[in-house]
Design a protein around this motif. Structure first.
Motif, mmCIF file in Angstrom:
data_model
loop_
_atom_site.group_PDB
_atom_site.id
_atom_site.type_symbol
_atom_site.label_atom_id
_atom_site.label_comp_id
_atom_site.label_asym_id
_atom_site.label_seq_id
_atom_site.Cartn_x
_atom_site.Cartn_y
_atom_site.Cartn_z
ATOM 1 N N ARG A 185 -0.189 3.399 23.623
ATOM 2 C CA ARG A 185 -0.997 2.652 24.570
ATOM 3 C C ARG A 185 -2.166 1.998 23.827
ATOM 4 O O ARG A 185 -2.497 2.410 22.707
ATOM 5 N N PRO A 186 -2.807 0.988 24.428
ATOM 6 C CA PRO A 186 -3.877 0.272 23.736
ATOM 7 C C PRO A 186 -4.998 1.164 23.199
ATOM 8 O O PRO A 186 -5.568 0.870 22.137
ATOM 9 N N ASP A 187 -5.355 2.233 23.921
ATOM 10 C CA ASP A 187 -6.445 3.079 23.446
ATOM 11 C C ASP A 187 -6.047 3.913 22.221
ATOM 12 O O ASP A 187 -6.885 4.624 21.648
ATOM 13 N N GLN A 188 -4.797 3.838 21.808
ATOM 14 C CA GLN A 188 -4.337 4.535 20.614
ATOM 15 C C GLN A 188 -4.180 3.583 19.428
ATOM 16 O O GLN A 188 -3.629 3.966 18.394
ATOM 17 N N LEU A 189 -4.681 2.364 19.582
ATOM 18 C CA LEU A 189 -4.530 1.342 18.551
ATOM 19 C C LEU A 189 -5.877 0.959 17.947
ATOM 20 O O LEU A 189 -6.918 1.062 18.601
ATOM 21 N N SER A 190 -5.841 0.471 16.725
ATOM 22 C CA SER A 190 -7.037 -0.094 16.099
ATOM 23 C C SER A 190 -7.275 -1.501 16.634
ATOM 24 O O SER A 190 -6.413 -2.082 17.309
ATOM 25 N N GLY A 191 -8.435 -2.061 16.304
ATOM 26 C CA GLY A 191 -8.735 -3.418 16.756
ATOM 27 C C GLY A 191 -7.730 -4.430 16.235
ATOM 28 O O GLY A 191 -7.290 -5.328 16.962
ATOM 29 N N GLY A 192 -7.328 -4.286 14.961
ATOM 30 C CA GLY A 192 -6.350 -5.211 14.408
ATOM 31 C C GLY A 192 -4.996 -5.081 15.061
ATOM 32 O O GLY A 192 -4.293 -6.078 15.275
ATOM 33 N N GLN A 193 -4.604 -3.846 15.416
ATOM 34 C CA GLN A 193 -3.321 -3.632 16.094
ATOM 35 C C GLN A 193 -3.337 -4.204 17.497
ATOM 36 O O GLN A 193 -2.356 -4.796 17.940
ATOM 37 N N LYS A 194 -4.445 -4.056 18.209
ATOM 38 C CA LYS A 194 -4.561 -4.649 19.542
ATOM 39 C C LYS A 194 -4.407 -6.166 19.461
ATOM 40 O O LYS A 194 -3.762 -6.793 20.315
ATOM 41 N N GLN A 195 -5.029 -6.747 18.446
ATOM 42 C CA GLN A 195 -4.941 -8.186 18.272
ATOM 43 C C GLN A 195 -3.491 -8.619 18.070
ATOM 44 O O GLN A 195 -3.029 -9.630 18.608
ATOM 45 N N ARG A 196 -2.716 -7.831 17.323
ATOM 46 C CA ARG A 196 -1.314 -8.154 17.068
ATOM 47 C C ARG A 196 -0.468 -8.008 18.332
ATOM 48 O O ARG A 196 0.459 -8.791 18.568
ATOM 49 N N VAL A 197 -0.775 -6.998 19.152
ATOM 50 C CA VAL A 197 -0.049 -6.836 20.411
ATOM 51 C C VAL A 197 -0.293 -8.045 21.310
ATOM 52 O O VAL A 197 0.637 -8.592 21.916
ATOM 53 N N LEU A 257 -5.309 -6.636 27.185
ATOM 54 C CA LEU A 257 -4.128 -5.774 27.259
ATOM 55 C C LEU A 257 -4.221 -4.876 28.484
ATOM 56 O O LEU A 257 -5.313 -4.482 28.892
ATOM 57 N N PHE A 258 -3.086 -4.528 29.039
ATOM 58 C CA PHE A 258 -3.054 -3.613 30.180
ATOM 59 C C PHE A 258 -3.154 -2.184 29.659
ATOM 60 O O PHE A 258 -2.245 -1.714 28.955
ATOM 61 N N PRO A 259 -4.230 -1.470 29.981
ATOM 62 C CA PRO A 259 -4.433 -0.145 29.368
ATOM 63 C C PRO A 259 -3.404 0.892 29.767
ATOM 64 O O PRO A 259 -3.166 1.853 29.027
ATOM 65 N N HIS A 260 -2.772 0.729 30.950
ATOM 66 C CA HIS A 260 -1.817 1.730 31.435
ATOM 67 C C HIS A 260 -0.400 1.474 30.943
ATOM 68 O O HIS A 260 0.505 2.275 31.222
ATOM 69 N N LEU A 261 -0.195 0.358 30.229
ATOM 70 C CA LEU A 261 1.135 0.027 29.725
ATOM 71 C C LEU A 261 1.228 0.303 28.229
ATOM 72 O O LEU A 261 0.235 0.216 27.506
ATOM 73 N N THR A 262 2.417 0.612 27.767
ATOM 74 C CA THR A 262 2.646 0.812 26.342
ATOM 75 C C THR A 262 2.627 -0.539 25.627
ATOM 76 O O THR A 262 2.610 -1.611 26.264
ATOM 77 N N VAL A 263 2.672 -0.464 24.302
ATOM 78 C CA VAL A 263 2.738 -1.687 23.496
ATOM 79 C C VAL A 263 3.948 -2.524 23.908
ATOM 80 O O VAL A 263 3.843 -3.734 24.168
ATOM 81 N N ALA A 264 5.113 -1.894 24.003
ATOM 82 C CA ALA A 264 6.332 -2.627 24.368
ATOM 83 C C ALA A 264 6.227 -3.216 25.769
ATOM 84 O O ALA A 264 6.653 -4.359 26.016
ATOM 85 N N GLN A 265 5.641 -2.471 26.695
ATOM 86 C CA GLN A 265 5.510 -2.971 28.069
ATOM 87 C C GLN A 265 4.520 -4.126 28.156
ATOM 88 O O GLN A 265 4.722 -5.063 28.940
ATOM 89 N N ASN A 266 3.471 -4.082 27.359
ATOM 90 C CA ASN A 266 2.529 -5.204 27.313
ATOM 91 C C ASN A 266 3.218 -6.470 26.833
ATOM 92 O O ASN A 266 3.050 -7.545 27.410
ATOM 93 N N VAL A 267 3.996 -6.333 25.762
ATOM 94 C CA VAL A 267 4.684 -7.502 25.207
ATOM 95 C C VAL A 267 5.731 -8.031 26.183
ATOM 96 O O VAL A 267 5.951 -9.238 26.295
#
Length: 392
Positions: free
Chosen positions: A161-173, A117-127
């Motif tokens: 942003r990715p650093d505000q997510l759990s491991g399972g949430q990162k996997q879903r993104v 995941l791109f750490p500087h992008l939001t969840v929506a921007q990553n997707v």
């Protein structure tokens, strides 16, 4: 998103069990594979990571490449994704030879083990990242991002942003980002390895349901046997760059084609044996592990000359505290170790000759005292149709 026509629906929801149980295009001679590896070889210096592999994967199949580290499974996946080029053979998607297509022009997307995941992008921007690369209209990108986040149950987290997510949430993104461009094939490289066991098991079933709802072809690469057995319609077990066996999970487990497959998939007891007689679809074997001999059901195509091997799964072994009747498939020993796993108990039994075998019992009743203890004398038996005769 393709929910698929004429697929079983119950109470407005896809009946996943009915779909999967009736899905077997590889048994239809007229069915055309979506992905084909034709005599594909890939070398790294003097080492052949993949050796003349022939493999077909069908549309809407959830396919697993399974094997230990270094067996070639990840290389095979990267050849399909376009990150490696075959030295020999072809990789085809439908009728198209992918040899000259770079990764970004292939309708194949790879979800990396690290998620990337791109750490500087939001969840929506990553997707949205891959959709922007395709230069889709802004409104379509916004709709697709919303659809994907809803699909993986991350609605409301668009601005994190990715650093505000759990491991399972990162996997879903990462999964949503890979699905957003709607590829024909989604490649999953050890996608659940970073999750804890409970979350990993829950996510396996979610992946299966998601794949069916989308009507998409998934190919997962894993070394986790349980994971492959749960999610896949078919499994290809790899050994040293070659395909050792392809089949449904039940076929791989209950009818392994070789000692390697039997030993790699789950626990198994292997008995060296030599056939002594055949009668009525059953063969008798002499074995150093069993003075009374071994018996196994056979089919007409099994050659019985020379040294063979009988494979028996631990759960097929019946544990006795009292001596059973004399006859074949009767092993005497003592309990050397006990492993309590909650739903199952595994007993390691040391036979009179010194080798150990495993027996497994389901804990179907709550026991106040364990009826079998360490150093107890026990006997093991198994039915002739519980043994698989292996010739290689």
């Amino acid at each position: 998103m393709d929910e698929g026509a004429d697929r079983p629906v119950t109470n407005g929801r896809l009946n996943i069990g009915a779909i999967r149980s009736g899905f077997a295009p590889w048994e239809d001679p007229a069915a055309k594979p979506l992905v084909r590896f034709e005599k594909v070889t890939k070398r790294f210096g003097p080492v052949a990571a993949v050796k003349a592999v022939d493999l077909s994967i069908y549309e809407r199949e959830f396919f697993a490449l399974l094997g230990p580290s270094g067996c070639g499974k990840t290389t095979l996946m990267r050849l399909l994704a376009g990150f490696e080029t075959p030295d020999e053979g072809r990789v085809l998607l439908g009728d198209n030879d992918l040899s000259d297509d770079p990764p970004h022009r292939r309708p194949v997307h790879l979800m990396f083990q690290s998620y990337a995941l791109f750490p500087h992008l939001t969840v929506a921007q990553n997707v949205a990242f891959g959709l922007k690369q395709q230069k889709l209209p802004k409104a379509e990108i916004a709709d697709r991002v919303s659809e994907m986040l809803s699909l993986v149950r991350l609605g409301g987290l668009e601005r994190r942003r990715p650093d505000q997510l759990s491991g399972g949430q990162k996997q879903r993104v990462a999964l949503a980002r890979a699905l957003a461009p709607r590829p024909k094939v989604l490649l999953l490289d050890e996608p659940l390895a970073a999750l804890d066991r409970k979350l990993r098991e829950e996510t396996q079933f979610e992946l299966m349901a998601l794949q069916q709802r989308l009507g998409m072809t998934f190919m997962i690469v894993t070394h986790d046997q349980d994971e492959a057995m749960v999610v896949a319609d078919r499994i290809a077990v790899m050994q040293a760059g070659e395909i050792a066996q392809v089949g449904r999970p039940t076929e791989i487990y209950e009818a392994p084609a070789s000692r390697y497959v039997a030993d790699f998939i789950g626990d198994v007891n292997l008995f060296e044996a030599v056939a002594t007689s055949v009668s009525g679809g059953q063969a008798l074997f002499a074995s150093p592990d069993c003075t009374g001999g071994l018996a196994a059901r056979i089919d007409g195509g099994v050659p019985l000359a020379g040294k063979l091997c009988l494979a028996v799964r631990p759960e097929k072994m019946v544990l006795h505290l009292d001596p059973p009747p004399e006859g074949p498939n009767r092993l005497a020993g003592k309990v050397a170790d006990i492993g309590y796993l909650g739903d199952w108990t595994t007993y390691v039994v040391e036979l009179e000759g010194g080798r150990t075998v495993r027996a497994a019992r389901a804990n179907s009743a709550r026991l106040v005292e364990r009826p079998v203890g360490w150093d107890d004398p026990v006997w093991l038996t198994f039915a002739p149709d519980a043994a698989v005769v292996l010739t290689r």
